[in-house]
Design a protein around this motif. Structure first.
Motif, PDB file in Angstrom:
ATOM      1  N   LEU A 171       0.845  -1.183   0.000  1.00 53.63           N
ATOM      2  CA  LEU A 171       0.000   0.000   0.000  1.00 53.63           C
ATOM      3  C   LEU A 171       0.888   1.243   0.000  1.00 53.63           C
ATOM      4  O   LEU A 171       1.702   1.435   0.917  1.00 53.63           O
ATOM      5  N   THR A 172       0.744   2.085  -1.042  1.00 53.44           N
ATOM      6  CA  THR A 172       1.549   3.303  -1.187  1.00 53.44           C
ATOM      7  C   THR A 172       0.625   4.508  -1.124  1.00 53.44           C
ATOM      8  O   THR A 172      -0.326   4.608  -1.912  1.00 53.44           O
ATOM      9  N   LEU A 173       0.915   5.410  -0.197  1.00 56.80           N
ATOM     10  CA  LEU A 173       0.173   6.665  -0.059  1.00 56.80           C
ATOM     11  C   LEU A 173       1.018   7.793  -0.630  1.00 56.80           C
ATOM     12  O   LEU A 173       2.166   7.982  -0.212  1.00 56.80           O
ATOM     13  N   HIS A 174       0.462   8.530  -1.575  1.00 49.84           N
ATOM     14  CA  HIS A 174       1.147   9.688  -2.162  1.00 49.84           C
ATOM     15  C   HIS A 174       0.550  10.941  -1.535  1.00 49.84           C
ATOM     16  O   HIS A 174      -0.606  11.308  -1.803  1.00 49.84           O
ATOM     17  N   LEU A 175       1.332  11.608  -0.700  1.00 54.55           N
ATOM     18  CA  LEU A 175       0.888  12.798   0.019  1.00 54.55           C
ATOM     19  C   LEU A 175       1.627  14.009  -0.540  1.00 54.55           C
ATOM     20  O   LEU A 175       2.864  13.975  -0.683  1.00 54.55           O
ATOM     21  N   GLN A 176       0.884  15.092  -0.838  1.00 50.09           N
ATOM     22  CA  GLN A 176       1.481  16.272  -1.479  1.00 50.09           C
ATOM     23  C   GLN A 176       0.984  17.538  -0.809  1.00 50.09           C
ATOM     24  O   GLN A 176      -0.209  17.662  -0.493  1.00 50.09           O
ATOM     25  N   ASN A 177       1.927  18.463  -0.572  1.00 51.76           N
ATOM     26  CA  ASN A 177       1.609  19.791  -0.043  1.00 51.76           C
ATOM     27  C   ASN A 177       1.341  20.708  -1.235  1.00 51.76           C
ATOM     28  O   ASN A 177       2.240  21.023  -2.012  1.00 51.76           O
ATOM     29  N   PRO A 202       5.925   9.647  -1.344  1.00 49.74           N
ATOM     30  CA  PRO A 202       5.336   8.307  -1.265  1.00 49.74           C
ATOM     31  C   PRO A 202       5.607   7.684   0.112  1.00 49.74           C
ATOM     32  O   PRO A 202       6.748   7.608   0.569  1.00 49.74           O
ATOM     33  N   LEU A 203       4.544   7.224   0.786  1.00 56.11           N
ATOM     34  CA  LEU A 203       4.628   6.564   2.090  1.00 56.11           C
ATOM     35  C   LEU A 203       4.152   5.129   1.900  1.00 56.11           C
ATOM     36  O   LEU A 203       3.003   4.890   1.526  1.00 56.11           O
ATOM     37  N   GLU A 204       5.038   4.160   2.159  1.00 49.20           N
ATOM     38  CA  GLU A 204       4.758   2.770   1.847  1.00 49.20           C
ATOM     39  C   GLU A 204       4.569   1.955   3.115  1.00 49.20           C
ATOM     40  O   GLU A 204       5.232   2.195   4.135  1.00 49.20           O
ATOM     41  N   THR A 205       3.662   0.958   3.054  1.00 49.58           N
ATOM     42  CA  THR A 205       3.459  -0.025   4.113  1.00 49.58           C
ATOM     43  C   THR A 205       2.905  -1.290   3.475  1.00 49.58           C
ATOM     44  O   THR A 205       2.561  -1.300   2.279  1.00 49.58           O
ATOM     45  N   PHE A 206       2.820  -2.355   4.262  1.00 51.95           N
ATOM     46  CA  PHE A 206       2.336  -3.637   3.759  1.00 51.95           C
ATOM     47  C   PHE A 206       1.073  -4.035   4.508  1.00 51.95           C
ATOM     48  O   PHE A 206       0.936  -3.819   5.715  1.00 51.95           O
TER      49      PHE A 206
END
Length: 593
Positions: free
Chosen positions: A501-507, A547-551
């Motif tokens: 699971l990859t979260l793409h967070l942008q300011n 990109p913030l990644e977790t499983f």
């Protein structure tokens, strides 16, 4: 009596054709001995007396004895010899002081000769280029008598075939000589330094800082060295230098140098390159299938003539708008601008003696001349505002004046109906179903329209309700608060039972970084397992994507999937800034087991 009647009828037809023509025949001299092309024709008030004159960069018969000619009416007012063949001519204002008399610039060889009041005023020469080091070494050996003229000839021919840097004029002239003349040439020139200088291929003018007709203009030069130079109109220094992939042969500019400008250059490699202010390299490229023979800018449309007897219209971004086929080869092109009516059209001189005038792809007028046309120029001549200057292949000069009552109408140059009118349309037959549907629409048209409007309003209502529910449950992936401008995007990868699971967070702010954020996951612990239910977010720099990644591990073996909710919160606050729902896929590994 029959002969008399036939001659009377021919005279009547000539008078009627002349009366229906839009042009007045002012002058025709088949023995004017003017050999030039459109880039070397300029109409300008060279003395500031309101009497516009014609300046011609004449190639001379068979390309010999080039000279500058100035015509007043049909007579030659002044004539001066040129050291090399002219490439282009232009009239421009050098300063704001009175009287506002334009100067005449004539590009010839590596120089631009500037005339004021038809007197030599300034000579600008292109900067010298570094010579070929192998060529320099050979001439040094010839100077010290280490090699003879035959060896020098063989080695220079080898350099000319293989070297990327071209030979100097001195070496090229040496290779053109007969064997009996080479030794004397070497003895005469071996002590002279090797000089390599580019040649000007085309020239035009660009307004300096104002778009007025009497504003200062810069000279824009295209050189054989694949460069474009912009010259200052007062000091004649190089203001800008731009590189091209090919040698420019036609130039068209729009805008002002100090504000913004766009420059189009047609090159010998068959491409047209578009450059803008502060661009050292072309921004757009128009690839042609053949070589260009002319380039005209009319109403923000680039009109290009090709060797395939076609006129093409392009936008400044390279999109082709239209194509018109000519009945003969295109020899020259120029702009026809009738300021009193706001008309800009393109003139094309053809090998069959016709001058065709087009507004976009619509034919406005056709002028027939007794010989093939080699150059065209339209503007004010003498005290007439709309004068057409035409030169022919045999050296003839034709001057025509546009009638004050003449109005160009689209399609006026065509004879007979257009070709598309004779084409039959393949219209299918009306079926029984089509007739029944037409009758139903006529009888129940009002009810069908009301039903359509009702369904449309219901669709809008459902979309608005779904949007309100998303706002109330914080399901939107973009933050609605101005304090924390954030954007969230989630991507799930894998077949299972373990997913990435990859979260793409942008300011999305313009200048303010964001610090102190947390990411929290809400999920069914019976179905899924995550290493961490929440973690801290690093400093978010504006504009960058983090990109913030977790499983995520799927625990169910029954092929069941669920939603994982992602919340982005501020430390010490319970209300999420934004959230997203992730629809997890079914684990294929467990389902197969």
């Amino acid at each position: 009596m029959a002969a008399a009647s036939s001659s009377d009828s021919e005279g009547g037809r000539a008078e009627s054709s002349e009366a229906s023509s839009k042009w007045l025949d002012a002058h025709y001299d088949p023995m004017a001995n003017i050999h030039t092309f459109s880039a070397c024709l300029v109409l300008a008030d060279l003395h500031g007396d309101g009497e516009y004159k014609l300046a011609v960069g004449d190639l001379g018969p068979s390309g010999r004895q080039p000279c500058l000619k100035v015509l007043k009416g049909p007579t030659v007012l002044a004539e001066s010899a040129l050291p090399a063949l002219p490439a282009a001519a232009a009239a421009f204002l050098m300063g704001q002081h009175e009287p506002r008399t334009p100067a005449l610039a004539l590009a010839s060889g590596p120089c631009v000769y500037v005339y004021k009041n038809l007197r030599p005023y300034f000579k600008f020469s292109l900067p010298q280029l570094p010579p070929n080091p192998l060529e320099q070494d050979l001439w040094n050996q010839a100077k010290e008598d280490q090699i003879n003229h035959l060896t020098l000839k063989e080695m220079l021919e080898g350099i000319r075939e293989k070297a990327e840097v071209p030979l100097s004029v001195q070496s090229l002239r040496f290779l053109q000589l007969e064997l009996s003349e080479m030794e004397a040439f070497v003895n005469q020139h071996k002590s002279k330094p090797i000089k390599r200088q580019a040649v000007i291929t085309t020239m035009t003018t660009l307004k300096k800082n104002m778009a007025d007709e009497d504003a200062m203009s810069c000279l824009v030069l295209g050189t054989e060295n694949k460069e474009l130079l912009v010259l200052d109109p007062e000091a004649f220094t190089i203001l800008a230098k731009m590189s091209l992939p090919g040698v420019p042969v036609f130039l068209e500019v729009s805008g002002q140098f100090d504000v913004a400008f766009r420059l189009a250059a047609a090159c010998r490699n068959g491409n047209i390159y578009i450059l803008r202010r502060d661009c050292k390299r072309p921004k757009y490229c128009i690839e042609l299938s053949t070589q260009p023979v002319g380039l005209v800018l009319a109403h923000k449309v680039l009109v290009v003539g090709s060797t395939q007897d076609n006129l093409h219209g392009f936008t400044h971004k390279g999109k082709r708008l239209w194509t018109v086929h000519m009945p003969a080869a295109i020899l020259t092109m120029n702009l026809l601008e009738q300021r009193s009516r706001g008309l800009q059209a393109v003139m094309a001189g053809l090998a069959n003696g016709e001058v065709r005038i087009y507004h976009d792809k619509a034919l406005l007028n056709v002028i027939r001349t007794p010989d093939a046309v080699t150059s065209l120029c339209f503007g004010r001549y003498g005290r007439e505002d709309n004068t057409l200057i035409v030169t022919t292949r045999g050296g003839g000069l034709i001057i025509k004046i546009l009638k004050r009552t003449a109005v160009f109408a689209e399609g006026a140059g065509e004879v007979g109906p257009p070709p598309a009118q004779a084409m039959k349309l393949n219209v299918p037959r009306k079926t029984r179903l089509y007739v029944d549907q037409t009758l139903r629409e006529r009888e129940a048209g009002t009810a069908m329209h009301r039903t359509f409007q009702t369904d449309l309003y219901l669709l809008r209502l459902r979309a608005a309700r779904a949007y309100v529910r998303a706002l109330e449950s914080s399901l939107n992936p973009v933050s609605a608060t101005a304090r924390e401008p954030l954007k969230l995007h989630a991507v799930v990868q894998g077949l299972g039972p373990t997913f990435k699971l990859t979260l793409h967070l942008q300011n999305t702010s313009t200048a303010r970084p964001i610090l102190g954020l947390l990411v929290c996951f809400l999920y069914n612990e019976v179905l899924y397992a995550l290493p961490r239910a929440f973690f801290k977010v690093p400093l978010l720099v504006p504009g960058l994507n983090y990109p913030l990644e977790t499983f995520v591990e799927s625990l169910s073996d029954k092929g069941i999937s669920d939603i994982i909710k992602v919340l982005v919160l501020r430390e010490g606050q319970s209300a999420p800034l934004l959230s997203a729902h992730i629809n997890m896929p079914v684990s294929e590994g467990l389902a197969a087991a």
